[in-house]
Write a protein that holds these residues in place. Structure first.
Motif, PDB file in Angstrom:
ATOM      1  N   ASP A 247       0.672  -1.080   0.172  1.00  0.00           N
ATOM      2  CA  ASP A 247      -0.151  -0.010  -0.104  1.00  0.00           C
ATOM      3  C   ASP A 247       0.789   1.181   0.093  1.00  0.00           C
ATOM      4  O   ASP A 247       0.262   2.290  -0.355  1.00  0.00           O
ATOM      5  CB  ASP A 247      -1.177  -0.013   1.012  1.00  0.00           C
ATOM      6  CG  ASP A 247      -0.391  -0.097   2.511  1.00  0.00           C
ATOM      7  OD1 ASP A 247       0.782  -0.503   2.394  1.00  0.00           O
ATOM      8  OD2 ASP A 247      -0.911   0.310   3.391  1.00  0.00           O
ATOM      9  N   TYR A 248       2.104   0.953   0.214  1.00  0.00           N
ATOM     10  CA  TYR A 248       3.018   2.405   0.271  1.00  0.00           C
ATOM     11  C   TYR A 248       3.468   2.675  -1.373  1.00  0.00           C
ATOM     12  O   TYR A 248       3.934   3.878  -1.534  1.00  0.00           O
ATOM     13  CB  TYR A 248       4.471   2.033   1.078  1.00  0.00           C
ATOM     14  CG  TYR A 248       4.956   0.979   0.516  1.00  0.00           C
ATOM     15  CD1 TYR A 248       5.932   0.730  -0.729  1.00  0.00           C
ATOM     16  CD2 TYR A 248       4.612  -0.373   0.771  1.00  0.00           C
ATOM     17  CE1 TYR A 248       6.681  -0.308  -1.432  1.00  0.00           C
ATOM     18  CE2 TYR A 248       5.433  -1.555   0.227  1.00  0.00           C
ATOM     19  CZ  TYR A 248       6.210  -1.494  -0.551  1.00  0.00           C
ATOM     20  OH  TYR A 248       6.656  -2.395  -1.350  1.00  0.00           O
TER      21      TYR A 248
ATOM     22  N   ARG B 207      -1.287   2.171  -5.235  1.00  0.00           N
ATOM     23  CA  ARG B 207      -2.209   3.174  -4.866  1.00  0.00           C
ATOM     24  C   ARG B 207      -3.061   3.586  -6.084  1.00  0.00           C
ATOM     25  O   ARG B 207      -4.235   3.723  -5.747  1.00  0.00           O
ATOM     26  CB  ARG B 207      -1.629   4.218  -4.140  1.00  0.00           C
ATOM     27  CG  ARG B 207      -1.140   4.048  -2.735  1.00  0.00           C
ATOM     28  CD  ARG B 207      -0.696   5.220  -2.196  1.00  0.00           C
ATOM     29  NE  ARG B 207      -0.473   4.841  -0.867  1.00  0.00           N
ATOM     30  CZ  ARG B 207      -0.244   5.848   0.281  1.00  0.00           C
ATOM     31  NH1 ARG B 207      -0.340   7.158  -0.123  1.00  0.00           N
ATOM     32  NH2 ARG B 207       0.004   5.595   1.377  1.00  0.00           N
TER      33      ARG B 207
ATOM     34  N   GLU C  51      -5.535   0.753  -7.036  1.00  0.00           N
ATOM     35  CA  GLU C  51      -6.700   0.252  -6.177  1.00  0.00           C
ATOM     36  C   GLU C  51      -7.481   1.623  -6.084  1.00  0.00           C
ATOM     37  O   GLU C  51      -8.851   1.290  -6.203  1.00  0.00           O
ATOM     38  CB  GLU C  51      -5.784   0.434  -4.628  1.00  0.00           C
ATOM     39  CG  GLU C  51      -5.390  -1.007  -4.468  1.00  0.00           C
ATOM     40  CD  GLU C  51      -4.809  -1.144  -2.945  1.00  0.00           C
ATOM     41  OE1 GLU C  51      -4.609  -0.198  -2.139  1.00  0.00           O
ATOM     42  OE2 GLU C  51      -4.756  -2.183  -2.662  1.00  0.00           O
TER      43      GLU C  51
ATOM     44  N   ALA D  15     -13.205   0.861  -0.624  1.00  0.00           N
ATOM     45  CA  ALA D  15     -12.324   1.549   0.243  1.00  0.00           C
ATOM     46  C   ALA D  15     -12.035   0.785   1.554  1.00  0.00           C
ATOM     47  O   ALA D  15     -12.846   0.571   2.258  1.00  0.00           O
ATOM     48  CB  ALA D  15     -12.490   2.920   0.297  1.00  0.00           C
ATOM     49  N   HIS D  16     -10.718   0.938   1.854  1.00  0.00           N
ATOM     50  CA  HIS D  16     -10.530   0.134   3.254  1.00  0.00           C
ATOM     51  C   HIS D  16      -9.131   0.521   3.550  1.00  0.00           C
ATOM     52  O   HIS D  16      -8.433   0.782   2.940  1.00  0.00           O
ATOM     53  CB  HIS D  16     -10.920  -1.300   3.395  1.00  0.00           C
ATOM     54  CG  HIS D  16      -9.888  -2.027   2.475  1.00  0.00           C
ATOM     55  ND1 HIS D  16     -10.028  -2.322   1.202  1.00  0.00           N
ATOM     56  CD2 HIS D  16      -8.577  -2.815   2.533  1.00  0.00           C
ATOM     57  CE1 HIS D  16      -8.891  -2.974   0.567  1.00  0.00           C
ATOM     58  NE2 HIS D  16      -7.830  -3.111   1.398  1.00  0.00           N
ATOM     59  N   HIS D  17      -8.948   0.251   5.084  1.00  0.00           N
ATOM     60  CA  HIS D  17      -7.496   0.656   5.552  1.00  0.00           C
ATOM     61  C   HIS D  17      -6.681  -0.833   5.893  1.00  0.00           C
ATOM     62  O   HIS D  17      -7.418  -1.500   6.178  1.00  0.00           O
ATOM     63  CB  HIS D  17      -7.584   1.485   6.646  1.00  0.00           C
ATOM     64  CG  HIS D  17      -8.237   2.853   6.533  1.00  0.00           C
ATOM     65  ND1 HIS D  17      -7.660   3.855   5.958  1.00  0.00           N
ATOM     66  CD2 HIS D  17      -9.431   3.225   6.731  1.00  0.00           C
ATOM     67  CE1 HIS D  17      -8.199   4.635   5.789  1.00  0.00           C
ATOM     68  NE2 HIS D  17      -9.452   4.584   6.375  1.00  0.00           N
ATOM     69  N   HIS D  18      -5.475  -0.617   5.538  1.00  0.00           N
ATOM     70  CA  HIS D  18      -4.459  -1.650   5.747  1.00  0.00           C
ATOM     71  C   HIS D  18      -4.222  -1.733   7.092  1.00  0.00           C
ATOM     72  O   HIS D  18      -3.667  -0.531   7.651  1.00  0.00           O
ATOM     73  CB  HIS D  18      -3.466  -1.571   4.965  1.00  0.00           C
ATOM     74  CG  HIS D  18      -3.907  -2.079   3.410  1.00  0.00           C
ATOM     75  ND1 HIS D  18      -3.812  -3.344   2.513  1.00  0.00           N
ATOM     76  CD2 HIS D  18      -4.512  -1.337   2.335  1.00  0.00           C
ATOM     77  CE1 HIS D  18      -4.332  -3.155   1.409  1.00  0.00           C
ATOM     78  NE2 HIS D  18      -4.566  -1.852   1.431  1.00  0.00           N
ATOM     79  N   ASP D  19      -3.933  -2.762   7.831  1.00  0.00           N
ATOM     80  CA  ASP D  19      -3.219  -2.783   9.090  1.00  0.00           C
ATOM     81  C   ASP D  19      -1.965  -2.583   9.072  1.00  0.00           C
ATOM     82  O   ASP D  19      -1.314  -2.903   8.336  1.00  0.00           O
ATOM     83  CB  ASP D  19      -3.557  -4.059   9.949  1.00  0.00           C
ATOM     84  CG  ASP D  19      -5.031  -4.272   9.992  1.00  0.00           C
ATOM     85  OD1 ASP D  19      -5.862  -3.239  10.228  1.00  0.00           O
ATOM     86  OD2 ASP D  19      -5.528  -5.402  10.328  1.00  0.00           O
TER      87      ASP D  19
END
Length: 44
Positions: free
Chosen positions: A20-21, A26, A29, A40-44
């Motif tokens: 995701d970096y 990016r 996605e 859309a979602h966030h990565h841990d």
């Protein structure tokens, strides 16, 4: 694989969660979200 494409990193969509970096990941996605292929979602 031709010489012109030999310098490119080959990615599989399964790798995206760990990358995701990466600006290319990016963008891919974001395009998927705009087209409705993923949410859309966030990565841990």
């Amino acid at each position: 694989m031709g010489q012109r494409s030999a310098d490119y990193l080959r990615l599989d969509a399964a790798d995206f969660g760990d990358m995701d970096y990466d600006p290319v990941v990016r963008k891919a996605e974001a395009l998927d979200i705009r087209l409705g292929w993923r949410t859309a979602h966030h990565h841990d």
